[in-house]
Design a protein around this motif. Structure first.
Motif, mmCIF file in Angstrom:
data_model
loop_
_atom_site.group_PDB
_atom_site.id
_atom_site.type_symbol
_atom_site.label_atom_id
_atom_site.label_comp_id
_atom_site.label_asym_id
_atom_site.label_seq_id
_atom_site.Cartn_x
_atom_site.Cartn_y
_atom_site.Cartn_z
ATOM 1 N N ASP A 148 6.623 13.086 -3.969
ATOM 2 C CA ASP A 148 5.221 13.327 -3.582
ATOM 3 C C ASP A 148 4.434 13.961 -4.732
ATOM 4 O O ASP A 148 3.255 13.665 -4.919
ATOM 5 N N GLU B 117 0.836 -1.207 0.000
ATOM 6 C CA GLU B 117 0.000 0.000 0.000
ATOM 7 C C GLU B 117 0.866 1.251 0.000
ATOM 8 O O GLU B 117 1.035 1.882 1.034
ATOM 9 N N PRO B 118 1.465 1.626 -1.127
ATOM 10 C CA PRO B 118 2.297 2.828 -1.079
ATOM 11 C C PRO B 118 1.490 4.046 -0.643
ATOM 12 O O PRO B 118 1.864 4.750 0.273
ATOM 13 N N GLY B 119 0.308 4.252 -1.240
ATOM 14 C CA GLY B 119 -0.488 5.432 -0.890
ATOM 15 C C GLY B 119 0.273 6.668 -1.324
ATOM 16 O O GLY B 119 1.505 6.654 -1.361
ATOM 17 N N PRO B 120 -0.423 7.708 -1.666
ATOM 18 C CA PRO B 120 0.267 8.904 -2.160
ATOM 19 C C PRO B 120 1.215 9.483 -1.126
ATOM 20 O O PRO B 120 2.190 10.113 -1.462
ATOM 21 N N HIS B 121 0.943 9.263 0.153
ATOM 22 C CA HIS B 121 1.809 9.850 1.165
ATOM 23 C C HIS B 121 2.471 8.765 1.995
ATOM 24 O O HIS B 121 2.991 9.032 3.057
ATOM 25 N N GLY B 122 2.452 7.519 1.509
ATOM 26 C CA GLY B 122 2.900 6.431 2.355
ATOM 27 C C GLY B 122 4.068 5.665 1.772
ATOM 28 O O GLY B 122 4.079 4.448 1.797
ATOM 29 N N ASP C 97 6.979 17.660 5.187
ATOM 30 C CA ASP C 97 6.193 18.649 5.910
ATOM 31 C C ASP C 97 7.043 19.630 6.707
ATOM 32 O O ASP C 97 6.523 20.514 7.375
ATOM 33 N N TRP D 27 2.817 11.698 -7.736
ATOM 34 C CA TRP D 27 1.508 11.042 -7.677
ATOM 35 C C TRP D 27 0.493 11.796 -8.525
ATOM 36 O O TRP D 27 -0.626 11.329 -8.744
ATOM 37 N N HIS D 28 0.886 12.981 -8.999
ATOM 38 C CA HIS D 28 0.012 13.816 -9.819
ATOM 39 C C HIS D 28 0.721 14.130 -11.133
ATOM 40 O O HIS D 28 1.941 14.114 -11.203
#
Lengths: 473, 473
Positions: B450, B2-7, B254, B453-454
């Motif tokens: 990051d 589960e990479p996930g966009p922030h993972g 962040d 992802w877009h």
């Protein structure tokens, strides 16, 4: 104040605290603004337009300066077959829609403006601090300087909290975007005529009135996902309110169907679903000369669909006299829809977290063809009964939904004449299917808020509805 | 998985473990593929093109089926002034560039393909599992079915790990995007001729050879920010390697100048900088008929800049005979650059974290006008000495940089003929200024990952260089 694209929690500010302007004061002030307007908008024939003319070669309608916008033609094709021809507004410049925010007594306030726009059904509406096309602020029309603009651009601007290009109506604009900005002022901000300080909660509350908060304000506010109600600070009114608060939460963003998180789909799954929706578009659109737009005709007062059976819009011209805008009077073309549109988000709690049913909606004028839209978006004259998808129509016909929000709001009055949309937020029952057709997906509010740090994801109607949703408890 | 966009951290997989295919085996296999090619590419006159023709009305060059791509004209204007006219490749369909990954012995492997493309300087290059235009996979040319395609589309596809539309060369393509995909197979994956399983580390390592890993593979690999070296598992070779590993880390995203994080700027500041760069574009571009492109002429063998002083590219035609592609032989147009381009990222550690100096670079063919590009991108014939910004030129002239990567790699061989770019990663010294002109910004690798992802953030050269960077220690 450091929201950061993934740091909504860090940006929390009390939204409900005491305001500089009580609601009663605001409404008195607003009524005064309405009375002191002193302007008129009159439909005129095209040949009474000043400095606007049809190009004899292309038929496009433009300004002598080459700036502002033009009315041109759009043609969309699938393979070698035309699927759509229409006039469209072309405005390649990127303007600024900006709100100055500032803390008073520890509460975040927004500097809002009473602004006249010629297309407004009620003349003035509550607008962002700054609403400036590039032509405006480079002063092509030699008017007054745009107030507060220096707080958004240039070396001495305030601290930037939001800064993102967002699209506008893909049905009426050719690839139009505006720069949605929020800046935080720490120094003194003199209050000019026609401006007012309201708390975020007060501004959001104004979405509960018809035609008061203008489209530009709504789109900027949709990107201000800070200071939303928190379970800790607000006792939710009911199960819907509790599910809504949970839908704002950080932890939903990375959860997933597999990991026991709070969102039905992971953000990665939502992005992949959206990518796939774009690849299903078989058409491509381009600008063409208005002269080549089939099925539309021009007379001395309007460009309309031939045969008089128009259901969408026509192009008209108006003459404006006003005191409260940058210049004293002007003429311009406007796009005039034939009636009221209708946009609604269907929502339902899933495991106690409110989800919205978004739709990947193609529109010929969108830069990237598809954006995420409300569940239903109906043209003038259509009602919820006309929804074509059986799974939606059945539940809407049966009345098996609870209306949580229902107001008529206006679209951009600087380009559209009397363009009204009925906005609704509907709550479906817990037995409404989670398994939906490929153009739909259930998402949390938080997932949409994360996408709003980027452009080309949520269309303007979806953003308007998000702002309305933020006003609910 | 589960990479996930922030993972990114959650997607960690051992990249350095034992491979199904040793490097020696790979290179033997590769040499065999080279020898068994059995194809030829020959430049021909336009009138020998089969099923391709110039439209007599527009001058555009297209295929009889209306599919594949066309060569049309581009015109960019600032106000009423033309700033650029040129031919451009228009291919509105969205194709798939996809890599199947699968675990063997607990190590993630990529299914790579030895693929011939007519424009390749060395005939075959290592390509993604699937590289299919929509015309390919809907079989307009009636060739063989694209192998493994069913693993990326349709109801039985594998688990999607990456799925994002990414742009290609904005100087040569009109708003071209491809769907960059990675899918994880868990079941059996039969190995077809011309395919090979390599670990991620092995594939990344192949960026260290000239013209081996093709552009399509590089762009997909740039989006695979999993299984990167970790301080815990790899002892960095030197300070550069240690700074690079820190630049991959989650906590940099962040952080901010104010909060003591690891990145010089917060992600929000980077997004605002990028938004502002877009608003500085005063031009707008559109497609026009080739006949209306000023300054270019066509003879029987090429479309080139008039006067013979061409520095950019010309359009040519080729005839191909091959065994290893979907059909046995064909003719097509290609874009032929006049020489080798040069793209370089300048990097430097800031507080021990490697930062890249990205540039917001406008290109006339980009859908959104501006994307993030390498620090320098020079046309054929220019060298680092020709860099126009004094702050860059001085350091490059003085040789006050260390080269960390320097290879020649090929651009898309299906559309470009012998298009080579020298890619470099340069390390500047710690005294290189942090305060840079407005079109530049220092960012961490993690911040770029990051954004990947877009779509519409990193241009294709920046993505290529990221993939090269992933190979460094």
């Amino acid at each position: 104040m450091e929201p950061g694209p993934h740091g909504y929690a860090a940006a929390r500010r009390e939204a409900d605290g005491p305001s500089l302007t009580s609601s009663a004061e605001f409404h008195r002030w607003w009524d005064e603004r309405l009375r002191s307007g002193g302007f008129s908008v009159e439909r005129i024939a095209f040949d009474r337009l000043d400095s606007w003319a049809f190009d004899p070669r292309t038929g496009n309608l433009g300004h002598d300066s080459g700036r502002f916008f033009t009315v041109e033609g759009l043609r969309a094709r699938e393979g070698s077959r035309d699927v759509r021809s229409q006039p469209i507004i072309h405005q390649p410049e990127i303007g600024i829609l900006g709100i100055v925010v500032k803390e008073f007594n520890g509460v975040l306030h927004c500097l809002m403006q009473a602004k006249m726009e010629p297309g407004n059904v009620n003349t003035i509406q509550l607008s962002p601090t700054v609403q400036a096309t590039r032509s405006n602020y480079t002063q092509v029309h030699k008017g007054k300087v745009t107030r507060y603009l220096e707080r958004f651009v240039g070396p001495d601007r305030d601290q930037v909290l939001v800064d993102v290009l967002q699209s506008e109506q893909g049905a009426w604009f050719w690839r139009k975007r505006n720069r949605n900005m929020v800046v935080l002022a720490t120094g003194d901000v003199p209050l000019a005529d026609n401006f007012v300080w309201l708390t975020l909660a007060q501004v959001r509350e104004l979405t509960q009135r018809d035609n008061l908060l203008n489209m530009d304000a709504r789109t900027v506010l949709s990107c201000m996902s800070f200071a939303l109600p928190d379970k800790a600070e607000t006792a939710p009114v009911d199960a819907f309110g509790a599910a809504l608060v949970r839908s704002y939460k950080d932890e939903t963003a990375d959860g997933g169907g597999t990991g026991g998180g709070h969102a039905l789909h992971t953000q990665r799954e939502i992005l992949s679903w959206f990518t796939e929706a774009k690849t299903r578009c078989e058409w491509s659109a381009r600008l063409v000369p208005m002269n080549e737009v089939a099925g539309w005709t021009r007379n001395d007062r309007e460009i309309a669909e031939a045969g008089g059976g128009g259901k969408d819009f026509r192009i008209i011209a108006v003459e404006v006299a006003a005191n409260t805008r940058e210049v004293a009077g002007w003429t311009q073309p406007l796009l005039h829809p034939y009636g009221q549109a209708h946009a609604a988000f269907l929502t339902r709690p899933i495991d106690g977290v409110l989800h919205l049913l978004v739709r990947a909606r193609p529109e010929y004028g969108l830069m990237d063809q598809v954006e995420m839209a409300p569940t239903v978006h109906l043209l003038p004259g259509q009602d919820l009964d006309d929804v074509s998808e059986p799974f939606l129509r059945d539940v809407l016909r049966a009345g098996a939904v609870t209306s949580r929000y229902d107001q008529v709001l206006s679209e951009e009055g600087g380009r559209f004449y009397n363009a009204l949309t009925r906005y609704q937020i509907l709550e479906a029952q817990e037995d409404f299917p989670l398994d939906v057709p490929p153009e739909f997906r259930w998402v949390t509010v938080r997932q949409l808020m994360d996408l709003l740090w980027h452009g080309h994801y949520l269309n303007v109607e979806a953003r308007s509805l998000l702002t309305c949703l933020y006003s609910l408890r």
